[in-house]
Design an enzyme around this catalytic site. Structure first.
Site, mmCIF file in Angstrom:
data_model
loop_
_atom_site.group_PDB
_atom_site.id
_atom_site.type_symbol
_atom_site.label_atom_id
_atom_site.label_comp_id
_atom_site.label_asym_id
_atom_site.label_seq_id
_atom_site.Cartn_x
_atom_site.Cartn_y
_atom_site.Cartn_z
ATOM 1 N N GLY A 69 2.597 -6.917 3.779
ATOM 2 C CA GLY A 69 3.820 -6.882 2.860
ATOM 3 C C GLY A 69 3.723 -6.027 1.607
ATOM 4 O O GLY A 69 4.260 -5.106 1.414
ATOM 5 N N SER A 70 2.414 -6.181 1.082
ATOM 6 C CA SER A 70 2.101 -5.423 -0.134
ATOM 7 C C SER A 70 1.779 -3.961 0.229
ATOM 8 O O SER A 70 2.623 -3.148 -0.366
ATOM 9 C CB SER A 70 0.669 -5.788 -0.669
ATOM 10 N N ASN A 150 10.312 -15.149 -3.551
ATOM 11 C CA ASN A 150 9.426 -16.169 -3.125
ATOM 12 C C ASN A 150 8.753 -17.243 -3.826
ATOM 13 O O ASN A 150 8.281 -18.165 -3.478
ATOM 14 C CB ASN A 150 7.957 -15.201 -3.169
ATOM 15 N N THR A 236 -7.438 3.274 13.323
ATOM 16 C CA THR A 236 -7.339 2.563 14.586
ATOM 17 C C THR A 236 -6.264 1.218 14.332
ATOM 18 O O THR A 236 -6.707 0.482 13.356
ATOM 19 C CB THR A 236 -8.665 2.283 15.280
ATOM 20 N N CYS A 323 0.044 -15.536 -6.425
ATOM 21 C CA CYS A 323 -0.707 -14.333 -7.210
ATOM 22 C C CYS A 323 -0.686 -14.609 -8.623
ATOM 23 O O CYS A 323 -1.656 -13.952 -9.231
ATOM 24 C CB CYS A 323 0.008 -13.147 -6.959
#
Ligand SMILES: *Cc1c(COP(=O)(O)O)cnc(C)c1O
Length: 394
Positions: A69-70, A150, A236, A323
């Site tokens: 998400g970040s 959130n 990759t 966070c």
């Protein structure tokens, strides 16, 4: 153990683990290789892209895989900012209670000469579409408002905000990390140009997510190197993670309605039970809440102590976002909805899933009641409140 912190991360589903394992053990080729073993991995990648696109009503070409998400938030905002700068548009509108992946990207852009308007969030935890419209300027290049918060779980009027942005020809990004896989999201209906999502919030693996970018919205090259992801993000591809993300999302969407009904009932019981504790208050309103989110403030206590004591009782919860825990500042989200410092300090977020049982809910209510009473027993703030030296707010 009762895990009630699903907004921080979720447990991987058995099906997602199976998919991931099979790509780790068997189909481990490089999708860029031309021989058939590599091409099988490439197919897995493109199938995942098509499956994910179908879930949100997008075209597969509009899905860019990211590390979560970040990264999707950073990529979306930086791309829109770069497009804006080409037309001398350097103004961005957002809200005060966004995730730090958005807020800190905006801070960085400010240092690069962009202007940012952060809209207030109201006491009910909602951004007002008319305030978005009023904040628009000639030089606005982007509006970024999260789909669902959130911490307090408030679902924002995304469709309406998107409509306003469309009308004014301004790009609209939404951080939908808490919404995708939990509530119906459709990029056409919601009028969004850019949308971020993350697998580990819907029972997929960590370190993988995606960005939806509407056809015609040019993304910047975030990582230079090979031609993967149309050159926008070299390296990759994380095939096992991406395939598992698609499995998890399809599964989540299939059982979304039944799960949501069940989770909502338990959420409402939690709200009722915790609301009965004196001098407590629910953060955000009742109506626009994510199925699994409960967020309370208890006056006269410290959220940190509450969490530690709940942990002793085998209950995992949070005081806000993962966070900000570890720092002693109260949550920027609770401050944004107008909670004063003292009250914001005593917060508790419970985010439940389909695995949370009725018995778990009752156990949580009992444990919180017990711990809150215990902590108030030797809290100097509580003493001041009960002796009338300080006024109760809640
Ligand atoms: C978890 C979360 C993020 C970050 O996602 P990661 O995949 O952990 O980088 C961003 N926004 C919101 C709203 C979140 O809940």
């Amino acid at each position: 153990m009762i895990y009630a912190d699903n907004a921080a991360t979720t447990k991987m589903s058995a099906a997602a683990i199976d998919t991931m394992t099979s790509y780790l053990k068997e189909t481990w080729g490089n999708p860029s290789s031309l021989y058939s073993f590599g091409q099988t991995a490439k197919e897995a990648l493109e199938n995942a892209r098509a499956d994910i696109a179908a879930v949100i009503g997008a075209d597969p070409k509009e899905i860019l895989f990211t590390s979560g998400g970040s990264e999707a938030d950073n990529q979306a905002i930086r791309s829109a900012a770069a497009l804006g700068a080409k037309n001398r548009k350097r103004h961005i509108i957002s809200s005060a209670f966004e995730h730090h992946a958005v807020l800190h990207t905006l801070e960085a852009l400010k240092k690069e000469g962009y202007e940012v308007t952060l809209l207030d969030v109201h006491e009910d935890g909602l951004v007002r579409p008319e305030e978005v419209e009023a904040a628009l300027r000639e030089d606005t290049c982007l509006v970024t408002i999260m789909y669902a918060n959130n911490e307090i779980g408030m679902i924002q009027p995304i469709q309406k905000i998107g409509e306003i942005c469309r009308k004014h020809g301004v790009l609209f990004h939404t951080d939908a990390v808490q919404a995708v896989g939990h509530i119906p999201v459709n990029v056409e209906r919601d009028n969004v140009d850019l949308l971020s999502a993350s697998a580990h919030k819907f029972h997929g693996p960590k370190g993988v997510g995606f960005l939806y970018a509407k056809k015609g919205v040019r993304l910047t090259n975030l990582i230079e190197g090979g031609a993967q992801e149309k050159g926008k993000r070299a390296g990759t591809e994380n095939v096992p993670g991406i395939a598992a993300m698609a499995t998890a999302l399809k599964e989540a969407v299939l059982s979304m309605e039944t799960n949501a009904d069940q989770i909502k009932k338990r959420r409402d019981r939690l709200i009722e039970g915790l609301g009965a504790i004196e001098h407590s208050a629910l953060n955000g309103d009742r109506e626009h809440r994510l199925p699994g989110n409960v967020n309370f403030c208890f006056e006269g206590i410290e959220g940190e102590s509450l969490l530690l004591l709940l942990d002793d009782k085998g209950i995992q919860a949070s005081s806000g976002s993962a966070c900000t825990s570890g720092s002693l500042d109260p949550s920027h989200v609770l401050l944004a909805i107008g909670r004063v410092h003292d009250v914001a300090h005593g917060s508790l977020r419970l985010s439940i899933s389909e695995e949370t049982s009725d018995a778990d809910v009752e156990e949580i209510i009992c444990a919180v009641e017990e711990v809150v009473t215990y902590l108030r027993g030797f809290s100097p703030i509580w003493r001041d409140l009960t002796t009338g030296k300080k006024q109760f707010i809640l």
